[in-house]
Write a protein that holds these residues in place. Structure first.
Motif, PDB file in Angstrom:
ATOM      1  N   PRO A 164       4.294  -0.904   6.927  1.00  0.00           N
ATOM      2  CA  PRO A 164       3.392  -0.020   7.684  1.00  0.00           C
ATOM      3  C   PRO A 164       3.410   1.434   7.190  1.00  0.00           C
ATOM      4  N   SER A 165       4.502   1.888   6.636  1.00  0.00           N
ATOM      5  CA  SER A 165       4.590   3.297   6.235  1.00  0.00           C
ATOM      6  C   SER A 165       4.295   3.524   4.750  1.00  0.00           C
ATOM      7  N   LEU A 166       3.940   2.481   4.022  1.00  0.00           N
ATOM      8  CA  LEU A 166       3.615   2.649   2.604  1.00  0.00           C
ATOM      9  C   LEU A 166       2.280   3.371   2.458  1.00  0.00           C
ATOM     10  N   PRO A 167       2.124   4.135   1.369  1.00  0.00           N
ATOM     11  CA  PRO A 167       0.835   4.807   1.139  1.00  0.00           C
ATOM     12  C   PRO A 167      -0.266   3.795   0.815  1.00  0.00           C
ATOM     13  N   GLU A 168      -1.503   4.249   0.784  1.00  0.00           N
ATOM     14  CA  GLU A 168      -2.643   3.365   0.542  1.00  0.00           C
ATOM     15  C   GLU A 168      -2.687   2.824  -0.884  1.00  0.00           C
ATOM     16  N   ARG A 169      -2.020   3.489  -1.804  1.00  0.00           N
ATOM     17  CA  ARG A 169      -1.873   3.001  -3.178  1.00  0.00           C
ATOM     18  C   ARG A 169      -0.392   2.762  -3.420  1.00  0.00           C
ATOM     19  N   VAL A 170      -0.045   1.598  -3.962  1.00  0.00           N
ATOM     20  CA  VAL A 170       1.359   1.271  -4.216  1.00  0.00           C
ATOM     21  C   VAL A 170       1.548   0.976  -5.701  1.00  0.00           C
ATOM     22  N   PRO A 171       2.730   1.302  -6.221  1.00  0.00           N
ATOM     23  CA  PRO A 171       2.999   1.003  -7.632  1.00  0.00           C
ATOM     24  C   PRO A 171       2.925  -0.501  -7.885  1.00  0.00           C
ATOM     25  N   GLN A 172       2.306  -0.878  -8.986  1.00  0.00           N
ATOM     26  CA  GLN A 172       2.188  -2.284  -9.332  1.00  0.00           C
ATOM     27  C   GLN A 172       2.947  -2.615 -10.602  1.00  0.00           C
ATOM     28  N   HIS A 173       3.138  -1.628 -11.471  1.00  0.00           N
ATOM     29  CA  HIS A 173       3.880  -1.851 -12.710  1.00  0.00           C
ATOM     30  C   HIS A 173       4.621  -0.585 -13.089  1.00  0.00           C
ATOM     31  N   ILE A 174       5.852  -0.771 -13.513  1.00  0.00           N
ATOM     32  CA  ILE A 174       6.680   0.342 -13.946  1.00  0.00           C
ATOM     33  C   ILE A 174       6.988   0.129 -15.414  1.00  0.00           C
ATOM     34  N   PRO A 185       6.562  -8.990  -5.640  1.00  0.00           N
ATOM     35  CA  PRO A 185       7.926  -9.232  -6.138  1.00  0.00           C
ATOM     36  C   PRO A 185       8.677 -10.289  -5.326  1.00  0.00           C
ATOM     37  N   VAL A 186       8.448 -10.322  -4.029  1.00  0.00           N
ATOM     38  CA  VAL A 186       9.114 -11.310  -3.168  1.00  0.00           C
ATOM     39  C   VAL A 186       8.606 -12.717  -3.498  1.00  0.00           C
ATOM     40  N   LEU A 187       7.309 -12.838  -3.707  1.00  0.00           N
ATOM     41  CA  LEU A 187       6.739 -14.140  -4.055  1.00  0.00           C
ATOM     42  C   LEU A 187       7.213 -14.604  -5.429  1.00  0.00           C
ATOM     43  N   ILE A 188       7.301 -13.668  -6.372  1.00  0.00           N
ATOM     44  CA  ILE A 188       7.820 -14.019  -7.699  1.00  0.00           C
ATOM     45  C   ILE A 188       9.261 -14.488  -7.579  1.00  0.00           C
ATOM     46  N   TYR A 189      10.035 -13.804  -6.758  1.00  0.00           N
ATOM     47  CA  TYR A 189      11.433 -14.211  -6.602  1.00  0.00           C
ATOM     48  C   TYR A 189      11.544 -15.567  -5.909  1.00  0.00           C
ATOM     49  N   ALA A 190      10.694 -15.841  -4.945  1.00  0.00           N
ATOM     50  CA  ALA A 190      10.708 -17.163  -4.294  1.00  0.00           C
ATOM     51  C   ALA A 190      10.439 -18.257  -5.330  1.00  0.00           C
ATOM     52  N   GLY A 191       9.484 -18.000  -6.231  1.00  0.00           N
ATOM     53  CA  GLY A 191       9.215 -18.956  -7.303  1.00  0.00           C
ATOM     54  C   GLY A 191      10.399 -19.095  -8.248  1.00  0.00           C
ATOM     55  N   THR A 192      11.058 -17.986  -8.528  1.00  0.00           N
ATOM     56  CA  THR A 192      12.244 -18.013  -9.390  1.00  0.00           C
ATOM     57  C   THR A 192      13.337 -18.868  -8.766  1.00  0.00           C
ATOM     58  N   THR A 236      13.689  -2.891  -8.472  1.00  0.00           N
ATOM     59  CA  THR A 236      12.295  -2.482  -8.676  1.00  0.00           C
ATOM     60  C   THR A 236      11.584  -2.256  -7.334  1.00  0.00           C
ATOM     61  N   CYS A 237      11.947  -3.038  -6.333  1.00  0.00           N
ATOM     62  CA  CYS A 237      11.353  -2.836  -5.007  1.00  0.00           C
ATOM     63  C   CYS A 237      11.751  -1.478  -4.434  1.00  0.00           C
ATOM     64  N   ALA A 238      12.934  -1.002  -4.784  1.00  0.00           N
ATOM     65  CA  ALA A 238      13.376   0.310  -4.311  1.00  0.00           C
ATOM     66  C   ALA A 238      12.432   1.405  -4.798  1.00  0.00           C
ATOM     67  N   VAL A 239      11.804   1.209  -5.940  1.00  0.00           N
ATOM     68  CA  VAL A 239      10.821   2.171  -6.439  1.00  0.00           C
ATOM     69  C   VAL A 239       9.442   1.856  -5.866  1.00  0.00           C
ATOM     70  N   MET A 240       9.072   0.588  -5.903  1.00  0.00           N
ATOM     71  CA  MET A 240       7.725   0.211  -5.482  1.00  0.00           C
ATOM     72  C   MET A 240       7.484   0.426  -3.990  1.00  0.00           C
ATOM     73  N   TRP A 241       8.523   0.348  -3.204  1.00  0.00           N
ATOM     74  CA  TRP A 241       8.350   0.443  -1.760  1.00  0.00           C
ATOM     75  C   TRP A 241       8.732   1.809  -1.199  1.00  0.00           C
ATOM     76  N   ARG A 242       8.709   2.827  -2.014  1.00  0.00           N
ATOM     77  CA  ARG A 242       8.936   4.180  -1.503  1.00  0.00           C
ATOM     78  C   ARG A 242       7.709   4.616  -0.715  1.00  0.00           C
ATOM     79  N   THR A 243       7.955   5.417   0.300  1.00  0.00           N
ATOM     80  CA  THR A 243       6.857   5.815   1.179  1.00  0.00           C
ATOM     81  C   THR A 243       6.112   7.052   0.707  1.00  0.00           C
ATOM     82  N   GLU A 244       6.625   7.785  -0.292  1.00  0.00           N
ATOM     83  CA  GLU A 244       5.858   8.927  -0.790  1.00  0.00           C
ATOM     84  C   GLU A 244       4.714   8.422  -1.670  1.00  0.00           C
TER      85      GLU A 244
END
Length: 185
Positions: free
Chosen positions: A35-45, A64-71, A131-139
């Motif tokens: 809910p607190s993520l910005p309207e644009r989120v990182p998709q690739h680093i 990333p969660v879905l990819i990990y579930a597949g992994t 990677t989620c620690a970067v992708m899920w930042r709220t700034e």
């Protein structure tokens, strides 16, 4: 039940639990920050930082969660296959097996391989968490630290150690088993 099934070790479920715990943690964490993520989120680093963005959506955030579930599914299936496969020491004298299958030398080796594979899956989950620690930042424009590449790579390298150790030990056992069978002829 096939011949030798009673000697097969069971699936090492305890070794799957850390992967499931990471998956659950990522799911809860993602749901909490969504809910607190910005309207644009990182998709690739990439090497220069964030180089692709996506509009905020459940699919983009939880990719990333879905990819990990597949992994996890692939690692569990691979481990189960290693445990179900006939080992080299179970082959009849003179029986040739497909060269396309790198079968374990012994049941103990199959179990080591399965455990090492599941441990690698856990380490992949730790890398995805970084990677989620970067992708899920709220700034709106999170900065990527120079340590990110090392932090993503370290768990992967750590997870490869037991896989390589199991492979080396298996090759040694295979060679010793083959030499032992040949000396009995």
């Amino acid at each position: 039940m096939g011949e030798g099934d009673e000697n097969r070790p069971g699936f090492p479920w305890v070794w799957l639990l850390p992967q499931l715990a990471v998956l659950a943690g990522l799911t809860v964490w993602g749901a909490a920050v969504y809910p607190s993520l910005p309207e644009r989120v990182p998709q690739h680093i990439g090497p220069g930082g964030i180089d692709a963005w996506a509009d905020k959506s459940v699919g983009a955030v939880f990719l990333p969660v879905l990819i990990y579930a597949g992994t996890i599914a692939v690692m569990a299936a691979t481990s189960a296959a290693a445990l179900r496969m006939r080992t080299e020491d179970e082959l009849a004298p003179g029986e040739r097996a497909s060269s396309l299958v790198n079968r374990p030398a012994t049941r103990a080796s199959a179990l080591r391989t399965a455990r090492a594979t599941l441990l690698l899956g856990f380490c992949i989950g730790l890398s995805i968490a970084v990677t989620c620690a970067v992708m899920w930042r709220t700034e709106p424009d999170p900065q990527v630290s120079a340590w990110l590449f090392a932090a993503v790579l370290a768990p992967l390298l750590l997870g490869l150690v037991p896989v390589l150790a199991a492979a080396v030990r298996d090759r040694r056992e295979s060679r010793e088993s083959r030499e032992s069978r040949e000396s009995r002829k």
